[in-house]
Design an enzyme around this catalytic site. Sequence first.
Site, PDB file in Angstrom:
ATOM      1  N   GLU A  31       0.808  -1.219   0.000  1.00  0.00           N
ATOM      2  CA  GLU A  31       0.000   0.000   0.000  1.00  0.00           C
ATOM      3  C   GLU A  31       0.842   1.271   0.000  1.00  0.00           C
ATOM      4  O   GLU A  31       0.334   2.366   0.241  1.00  0.00           O
ATOM      5  CB  GLU A  31      -0.966  -0.032   1.181  1.00  0.00           C
ATOM      6  CG  GLU A  31      -1.917  -1.217   1.082  1.00  0.00           C
ATOM      7  CD  GLU A  31      -2.953  -1.262   2.175  1.00  0.00           C
ATOM      8  OE1 GLU A  31      -2.867  -0.457   3.121  1.00  0.00           O
ATOM      9  OE2 GLU A  31      -3.862  -2.102   2.084  1.00  0.00           O
ATOM     10  N   LYS A  69     -15.741  -1.195   1.810  1.00  0.00           N
ATOM     11  CA  LYS A  69     -14.980  -1.657   0.649  1.00  0.00           C
ATOM     12  C   LYS A  69     -15.972  -2.204  -0.374  1.00  0.00           C
ATOM     13  O   LYS A  69     -16.547  -3.280  -0.161  1.00  0.00           O
ATOM     14  CB  LYS A  69     -13.994  -2.755   1.056  1.00  0.00           C
ATOM     15  CG  LYS A  69     -12.873  -2.289   1.979  1.00  0.00           C
ATOM     16  CD  LYS A  69     -12.022  -3.475   2.430  1.00  0.00           C
ATOM     17  CE  LYS A  69     -10.811  -3.026   3.226  1.00  0.00           C
ATOM     18  NZ  LYS A  69     -10.050  -4.188   3.763  1.00  0.00           N
TER      19      LYS A  69
END
EC number: 4.2.1.11
Length: 424
Positions: free
Chosen positions: A206, A336
């Site tokens: 990430e 999400k």
Amino acid sequence: MMKKTISSVFAREILDSRGYPTIEVEIELCDGATGRAAVPSGASTGKLEALELRDQDEKRYCGKGVLKAVQSVSGVIANKIIGMDAANQSAIDKVLIELDGTKNKSKLGANATLGVSLAVAKAAANSFKTPLYKYLGVGEKQMPVPLINVINGGVHADNKLDFQEFMILPVGAETFSEAIRISAEVFHNLRSILKKKGYSTNVGDEGGFAPNIGSTEEALNLIIQAVESAGYSMKNHFALGLDVAASTFYEDGVYKFENRELTSEELVQYYFDLVGKYPIISIEDAMNEDDYEGWKLLTVKLGNKVQLVGDDLFVTNCKLISKGIEEKMANAVLIKPNQIGTLTETFAAIEMAKLNGYRAIISHRSGETEDTTISHIAVASNCGQIKTGSLSRSDRLAKYNELMRIESSLGENAKYYCGLAWTS
């Protein structure tokens, strides 16, 4: 509202930020407007997430191909939605849900249904010549406070850190662009500090640094040092956040991390002590997803002090969110879209959280693409928070850059609630 008829549906296999296949969908309308969406993929996943359909053919992409999902889109889905009105998002998503017919999208794949759902919304927005965030949401627009991942651990990095993400929250900034600027300055100062200490400055999935440090407290101390080195303070400019991903080190009824084994009660006390020592205002997945008693105890102990975010606990699923609300587990929901598989269900989860006093945080996945849909969802839904990685890797920066473009287009109408109001 003028009908926006879908004329063609196309899907292809592309690669995500980890080099694994994912699905990209293109929708075209009769007026020539198009929408394209690429679907992300997670590494640390909840057991009850909607299913990401993979081919399991070891001869292609180590079994991770998505040609079955592509076929779902180009075949049964296309046959059903061509001729439908792209402006009727709920009707499109209802068809996708019914075509699949399973609880977890395991027939068509949530990657297939989400790709179609998002591409339809983008095509409709483009047909109306309206930015996606305006098309999806009306009224005042709130720019989200970013939860910026600066140190990676857990399954997102090859190091000794058990906790998955160490984040900075620029709560003292006055605008979103300023929030990104001061965070970038901290990020670069952290790089310098790590170099001086002899640590690697390689980054994880990430975009955060993945130094081979061995403890949570060392990671937090390094971040605070970087904040101060950049000329800022934890009191006036930044707060800290954690994504523990506790399910990844829960085994045989205990939590095994940093050479210790803790019961649920002991882990809750550990967090309580940690929050007393550091300016931590958000903790995600602090307990195993099935450790309901642990979640309840944590919420009693820290729920009035800290944002307690359920990700694996809720997986963007209204039924699970409802259960969590009823049993008083956590006080915030990570959102999400690929955990649930359609845009309509994503917004339903956001709305359920908000109506019950839970906060909602829009989130990326560790396997991302250049797709920026979540930036628009964050602004359209007025969630007030977004989690989309660090300030490196173009798959992460694409979302931040899109948010800065949105802020610029909104001008004086762009609201960024700073300081103690960040949770508004």
